[in-house]
Design a protein around this motif. Structure first.
Motif, mmCIF file in Angstrom:
data_model
loop_
_atom_site.group_PDB
_atom_site.id
_atom_site.type_symbol
_atom_site.label_atom_id
_atom_site.label_comp_id
_atom_site.label_asym_id
_atom_site.label_seq_id
_atom_site.Cartn_x
_atom_site.Cartn_y
_atom_site.Cartn_z
ATOM 1 N N GLY A 41 0.371 -11.624 -14.617
ATOM 2 C CA GLY A 41 1.325 -12.532 -13.988
ATOM 3 C C GLY A 41 1.934 -13.536 -14.953
ATOM 4 O O GLY A 41 2.872 -14.245 -14.601
ATOM 5 N N VAL A 42 1.397 -13.606 -16.164
ATOM 6 C CA VAL A 42 1.896 -14.546 -17.177
ATOM 7 C C VAL A 42 3.002 -13.852 -17.978
ATOM 8 O O VAL A 42 2.824 -12.700 -18.385
ATOM 9 N N PRO A 43 4.133 -14.518 -18.213
ATOM 10 C CA PRO A 43 5.171 -13.893 -19.042
ATOM 11 C C PRO A 43 4.582 -13.387 -20.353
ATOM 12 O O PRO A 43 3.915 -14.121 -21.079
ATOM 13 N N ALA A 44 4.834 -12.117 -20.671
ATOM 14 C CA ALA A 44 4.208 -11.481 -21.828
ATOM 15 C C ALA A 44 4.542 -12.187 -23.132
ATOM 16 O O ALA A 44 3.750 -12.163 -24.086
ATOM 17 N N GLU A 45 5.702 -12.863 -23.185
ATOM 18 C CA GLU A 45 6.093 -13.493 -24.442
ATOM 19 C C GLU A 45 5.169 -14.648 -24.832
ATOM 20 O O GLU A 45 5.078 -15.012 -26.008
ATOM 21 N N TYR A 46 4.444 -15.233 -23.867
ATOM 22 C CA TYR A 46 3.546 -16.340 -24.211
ATOM 23 C C TYR A 46 2.407 -15.838 -25.098
ATOM 24 O O TYR A 46 2.105 -16.425 -26.140
ATOM 25 N N ALA A 47 1.756 -14.760 -24.677
ATOM 26 C CA ALA A 47 0.668 -14.202 -25.485
ATOM 27 C C ALA A 47 1.193 -13.645 -26.802
ATOM 28 O O ALA A 47 0.545 -13.778 -27.849
ATOM 29 N N VAL A 62 -5.440 -8.748 -18.420
ATOM 30 C CA VAL A 62 -6.196 -8.405 -17.217
ATOM 31 C C VAL A 62 -5.268 -8.499 -16.008
ATOM 32 O O VAL A 62 -4.222 -9.159 -16.075
ATOM 33 N N PRO A 63 -5.611 -7.847 -14.901
ATOM 34 C CA PRO A 63 -4.777 -7.972 -13.704
ATOM 35 C C PRO A 63 -4.753 -9.413 -13.200
ATOM 36 O O PRO A 63 -5.740 -10.140 -13.299
ATOM 37 N N GLN A 64 -3.621 -9.807 -12.662
ATOM 38 C CA GLN A 64 -3.489 -11.155 -12.120
ATOM 39 C C GLN A 64 -4.391 -11.333 -10.900
ATOM 40 O O GLN A 64 -4.538 -10.426 -10.099
ATOM 41 N N GLY A 65 -5.002 -12.513 -10.766
ATOM 42 C CA GLY A 65 -5.735 -12.829 -9.546
ATOM 43 C C GLY A 65 -7.216 -13.069 -9.752
ATOM 44 O O GLY A 65 -7.801 -12.681 -10.771
ATOM 45 N N GLU A 66 -7.829 -13.699 -8.759
ATOM 46 C CA GLU A 66 -9.241 -14.073 -8.797
ATOM 47 C C GLU A 66 -10.159 -12.870 -8.958
ATOM 48 O O GLU A 66 -11.259 -12.983 -9.511
ATOM 49 N N ALA A 67 -9.737 -11.696 -8.506
ATOM 50 C CA ALA A 67 -10.577 -10.504 -8.607
ATOM 51 C C ALA A 67 -10.913 -10.155 -10.051
ATOM 52 O O ALA A 67 -11.899 -9.461 -10.312
ATOM 53 N N SER A 68 -10.124 -10.638 -11.004
ATOM 54 C CA SER A 68 -10.422 -10.361 -12.417
ATOM 55 C C SER A 68 -11.599 -11.176 -12.937
ATOM 56 O O SER A 68 -12.125 -10.881 -14.008
ATOM 57 N N LYS A 69 -12.009 -12.216 -12.198
ATOM 58 C CA LYS A 69 -13.189 -12.988 -12.609
ATOM 59 C C LYS A 69 -14.445 -12.272 -12.104
ATOM 60 O O LYS A 69 -15.136 -12.737 -11.206
ATOM 61 N N VAL A 246 -6.443 -15.821 -1.598
ATOM 62 C CA VAL A 246 -5.738 -14.655 -2.123
ATOM 63 C C VAL A 246 -6.739 -13.782 -2.864
ATOM 64 O O VAL A 246 -7.561 -14.252 -3.645
ATOM 65 N N SER A 247 -6.723 -12.486 -2.590
ATOM 66 C CA SER A 247 -7.593 -11.538 -3.282
ATOM 67 C C SER A 247 -6.883 -10.201 -3.359
ATOM 68 O O SER A 247 -5.748 -10.060 -2.897
ATOM 69 N N GLY A 248 -7.572 -9.232 -3.930
ATOM 70 C CA GLY A 248 -6.987 -7.900 -4.025
ATOM 71 C C GLY A 248 -6.676 -7.312 -2.661
ATOM 72 O O GLY A 248 -5.736 -6.549 -2.490
#
Length: 340
Positions: A41-47, A62-69, A246-248
């Motif tokens: 979900g983060v603009p790729a140009e930042y990384a 990683v996929p956006q969202g709490e499920a990645s934790k 919000v979750s998967g």
């Protein structure tokens, strides 16, 4: 602007600077392997901006969202670090929100018993709160942050320009953490948020919120006392997040800051102040009331890491700018949550 979190050998600077991501190489040694963690979900140009300044930069998304934790995502990440040849002299950089910071920080804390970690938060919530303090964690079995470690970053770089790409709801979501510290620790900050254009004042709000949190962390690095104040709204808020977040599977739920906002309201003992806070939530776009399954929320609270031997620690606000820590039986919490 610069703040220094003074923790002896674990001390580090917080740099608040527009365009800070582009100048990371001037602030820290990037002449080594650098594992840059971000999410979809983060603009790729930042990384890429960070990786482009490194001698050997690897971007891991990683996929956006709490499920990645999760332990599953953590295992995949440290496996990728090993495959990339990361050693104890190398560096992990988080570029994203609180989920990215928590996950990347936990990987840094545990890989080879700990390697350097830098946090570059790109959301309001992470810039105001989650990026400092050294708490890193993943979720387990529906319980937030139950597997983790304290691991202080070497540096935090807050670039307010990254907030320009946030949807308004995500921008406002993070303001809940500023309201949290203002209600407990700084009445004048609450009044600023209550009366100003938060977009125009965002750098000031970030700075003052981080200043408050830094002072708390300096006095209680590992949450053995005063640092519990930072949990205001989180006990009930995490319960609501487990049920309505919000979750998967639940795309139309509430975000973390929104759940914390809801969790703060019942802990405000002054009814007039509670009404002011509800009015502020409505003006900003934070939820002021919501229906949820109270039994399921209470079940989540019973598994909260702050619950121990049939008691749980709650932070109450008797008036603006002050707070009280109550260790109460879980049955009392049931009465509050379930209305018994």
């Amino acid at each position: 602007m610069k703040l220094t979190v003074r923790l002896g050998k674990n001390s580090y600077d917080i740099i608040i600077k527009r365009g800070g991501l582009k100048n990371l190489g001037q602030l820290v040694n990037l002449d080594r392997r650098v594992f840059v963690v971000t999410d979809s979900g983060v603009p790729a140009e930042y990384a890429q901006t960070v990786a482009g300044q490194c001698r050997e930069g690897v971007v891991y998304t990683v996929p956006q969202g709490e499920a990645s934790k999760s332990l599953r995502q953590y295992t995949a990440m440290v496996s990728a670090m090993l495959e990339a040849g990361m050693d104890r002299g190398d560096l992990v950089v988080a570029v994203g929100g609180g989920v990215v910071g928590d996950l990347a920080g936990f990987a840094a804390a545990t890989y080879m018993r700990g390697i350097d970690f830098i946090n570059c938060p790109t959301t309001t919530l992470a810039q105001i709160d989650a990026s400092i303090g050294g708490k890193t964690a993943v979720d387990l079995g529906g319980t937030k942050n139950v597997v983790g470690a304290f691991w202080q970053p070497r540096l935090v770089v807050v670039d307010p320009d990254t907030l320009k790409t946030l949807p308004e709801r995500h921008f406002v979501n993070g303001l809940a953490e500023a309201i949290k510290v203002s209600l407990t620790l700084d009445a004048s900050l609450f009044q600023l948020i209550e009366t100003s254009d938060v977009h125009e004042e965002i750098e000031n709000i970030i700075y003052r919120s981080l200043l408050l949190k830094k002072r708390v962390v300096e006095r209680d690095e590992r949450e053995e006392g005063m640092r519990a104040v930072l949990n205001f709204g989180h006990t009930l808020g995490h319960g609501i997040e487990a049920v309505r977040g919000v979750s998967g599977r639940r795309k139309n739920g509430f975000y973390h800051g929104e759940c914390v906002a809801l969790g703060m309201l019942p802990m405000i003992e002054d009814r007039a102040l509670q009404r002011r806070v509800r009015a502020l939530f409505r003006r900003l776009g934070l939820p002021a009331r919501v229906a949820y399954d109270r039994e399921k929320v209470m079940e989540s609270i019973r598994h909260d890491k702050k619950a121990h031997m049939g008691f749980i620690t709650l932070i109450k606000v008797p008036g603006l700018g002050c707070w009280r820590m109550d260790r109460v039986p879980l049955e009392t919490t049931e009465q509050l949550v379930l209305g018994k």
